[in-house]
Design an enzyme around this catalytic site. Structure first.
Site, PDB file in Angstrom:
ATOM      1  N   LYS A   1      -2.476  -0.954   6.346  1.00 39.18           N
ATOM      2  CA  LYS A   1      -4.151  -2.497   6.250  1.00 39.18           C
ATOM      3  C   LYS A   1      -4.288  -2.228   7.470  1.00 39.18           C
ATOM      4  O   LYS A   1      -2.954  -2.450   8.631  1.00 39.18           O
ATOM      5  CB  LYS A   1      -2.708  -3.014   5.891  1.00 39.18           C
TER       6      LYS A   1
ATOM      7  N   GLN B   1       0.472  -1.264   0.202  1.00 40.89           N
ATOM      8  CA  GLN B   1       0.067  -0.129   0.057  1.00 40.89           C
ATOM      9  C   GLN B   1       0.899   1.116  -0.061  1.00 40.89           C
ATOM     10  O   GLN B   1       0.448   2.131  -0.695  1.00 40.89           O
ATOM     11  CB  GLN B   1      -0.633  -0.014   0.970  1.00 40.89           C
TER      12      GLN B   1
ATOM     13  N   SER C   1     -10.552   6.670  -2.585  1.00 39.06           N
ATOM     14  CA  SER C   1     -11.166   6.706  -0.876  1.00 39.06           C
ATOM     15  C   SER C   1     -10.074   7.885  -0.992  1.00 39.06           C
ATOM     16  O   SER C   1     -10.784   9.236  -0.511  1.00 39.06           O
ATOM     17  CB  SER C   1     -10.156   6.285  -0.358  1.00 39.06           C
TER      18      SER C   1
ATOM     19  N   LYS D   1       2.114   1.817  -3.776  1.00 36.40           N
ATOM     20  CA  LYS D   1       1.006   1.929  -4.298  1.00 36.40           C
ATOM     21  C   LYS D   1      -0.124   3.551  -4.109  1.00 36.40           C
ATOM     22  O   LYS D   1      -0.373   4.212  -4.979  1.00 36.40           O
ATOM     23  CB  LYS D   1      -0.416   1.064  -3.577  1.00 36.40           C
TER      24      LYS D   1
ATOM     25  N   ASP E   1     -12.122  -4.201   2.426  1.00 34.63           N
ATOM     26  CA  ASP E   1     -11.589  -4.866   1.609  1.00 34.63           C
ATOM     27  C   ASP E   1     -11.835  -6.117   1.378  1.00 34.63           C
ATOM     28  O   ASP E   1     -13.445  -6.543   1.466  1.00 34.63           O
ATOM     29  CB  ASP E   1      -9.608  -5.265   1.812  1.00 34.63           C
TER      30      ASP E   1
END
Ligand code: NDP
Length: 447
Positions: free
Chosen positions: A128, A113, A379, A116, A168
């Site tokens: 996460k 993440q 988001s 990304k 998720d």
């Protein structure tokens, strides 16, 4: 500096300090391989323990989640939040509720993440979380009680400028609703920006539900356009049938492709004439049914229990279910059947062996860090709308998503070319994502 030796030493240290976390090792190994290119050129990235710091989460929270099931029995699950890196912005990343969840899986997802989120170009760090709670077969009230207990601990660690979780696997609009309700009650504050993926009439953003799947298809389009090919008329396999998969199928068919197979953990359905999206939405989103229920209701469609979805002939494959679902053998089958493009809607669905096959067989490959970044990017757009107490139209938000996916593609493409790895979007995405985070970490000192 002997780059190979230095990188191997980093990796040995990761293995030693993070024993029993194979998914985390795999995610780090892939990034370190790409970083060899950067270190050959720019040794200063090896300074100040930068790479060691990047592989160590800023904070890891593990907590007990007790709740009472419908039979009055106490159940105990384990909750996690790994706050990996906040150098670019508040930690941002989803929550996964699945029985397979453990610390190593949350760390691999949090690590991915970071890069990304950096690639999106938006001010968000990486994190996460989740739980080994299995939502399958649980009643609505059980889900609500679990979410409330989970948030009773999590609430003290999150906030719109601290850490902003989202959905998720196993966490969709319903779960975000229960989580947000409990956060609001515990803090006596309607802090919209604390979670994303919210309902539309209480701070959610249009396009967020569709964003990951749509974004993955926009990324495939970009890869195809670079080769002067088009999605229109292509046959597409989409694994999974959850949030990402459903909207990848919807966008692919809207753009003229035919989705020839999709799946869940019990098997796959082959749909040579394409997917009836209305029926799929009904079965999966309204009835919360299985793909076999879809197959029962429509002619010319076969359900293959426990079959291998990658055996279906297709031009494009979009793995949208879970990690390591596409292995080396399946990659060979895809290549033998003429598949030319693979883009990861899921996180790390292709094993390292599969990626090696893609490279050898000339399959254009979009890694999850780049191809599924549309979800987290949208988001971040939801956070922007919350901060300005505004809500944007579907068309405007979708255009922002499309532009972001275009930029991510170009960034990965350029970085790959700069390091003489033209068309290798794994190397390109890792390097471009890394450099931005690394530069910010060097600028902000050893913390
Ligand atoms: P959902 O829970 O909505 O759907 C998951 C789908 O994958 C289901 O069809 C599920 O089948 C299948 N699946 C899960 N585990 C397995 C398994 N072990 N074997 C086979 N099939 C499995 O999750 P999402 O669609 O949200 O997430 C899918 C992937 O996309 C994950 O890797 C996630 O990390 C990634 N992702 C999600 C984003 C988002 O915005 N939601 C953003 C970026 C990435 P079954 O119902 O049988 O379990």
């Amino acid at each position: 500096m002997d780059v190979d030796k230095t990188v191997n030493q980093y990796y040995e240290q990761i293995l030693k300090r993070n024993a029993g976390e194979p998914e985390f090792h795999q995610a780090v190994a892939e990034v370190l391989q790409s970083l060899k290119y950067v270190l050959h050129k720019d040794e200063h990235y090896a300074q100040d323990g930068l790479i060691e710091r990047m592989c160590e989460p800023e904070r890891q929270i593990i907590f007990r989640v007790p709740w009472i099931d419908d039979n009055g029995k106490v159940q105990v699950n384990r909750g996690f939040r790994v706050q990996f890196n906040s150098v670019l912005g508040p930690y941002k990343g989803g929550l996964r509720f699945h029985p397979s969840v453990n610390l190593g899986i949350i760390k691999f997802l949090g690590f991915e993440q970071i890069f990304k989120n950096s690639l999106t170009g938006l001010p968000i760090g990486g994190g996460k979380g989740g739980s080994d709670f299995d939502p399958k077969g649980r009643s609505d009230h059980e889900i609500m009680r679990f979410c409330q207990s989970f948030m009773t601990e999590l609430h003290r660690h999150i906030g719109k400028d601290t850490d902003v979780p989202a959905g998720d696997i196993g966490v969709g609009g319903r779960e975000i609703g229960y989580l947000f309700g409990q956060f609001r009650r515990m803090n006596n504050r309607h802090e919209s920006g604390v979670l994303t993926g919210k309902g539309l009439n209480w701070g959610g953003s249009l396009v967020r539900t569709e964003a990951t799947g749509y974004g993955a298809v926009y990324f495939v389009q970009e890869m195809m356009m670079a080769e002067k090919e088009r999605l229109n008329g292509a046959r597409v396999i989409v694994s999974g049938s959850g949030n990402v998969a459903i909207y990848a199928m919807e966008k692919a068919q809207e753009l003229g492709a035919t989705v020839v197979a999709f799946s869940d953990s019990s098997g796959y359905v082959s749909t040579p004439d394409g997917v009836d999206l209305e029926l799929l939405h009904q079965v999966k989103e309204v009835e919360r049914g299985r793909v076999s229920d879809y197959a029962k209701r429509i002619d010319g469609v076969t359900f293959h229990e426990k079959g291998n979805i990658w055996e279906v002939e297709a031009d494009v494959a979009l793995p949208c279910a879970t990690q390591n679902e596409l292995d080396g053998e399946s990659a060979v089958i895809l290549a033998d059947n003429g598949c030319r493009y693979v883009a990861e809607g899921a996180n790390m669905p292709s094993t390292p062996e599969a990626i090696t096959v893609f490279r050898k067989r000339g399959i254009h490959f979009g890694p999850g860090k780049a191809a599924n970044a549309g979800g987290v990017a949208t988001s971040a757009l939801e956070m922007q709308q919350n901060a300005s107490r505004d809500s944007w139209s579907f068309e405007y938000t979708d255009k922002r998503l499309r532009d972001i996916m275009h930029r991510i593609f170009r960034t990965a493409q350029r970085a790959a070319a700069e390091f003489d790895a033209e068309g290798d979007y794994v190397i390109g995405a890792n390097i471009a994502g890394f450099r931005k985070v690394a530069d910010a970490m060097l600028a902000q000192g050893v913390i």
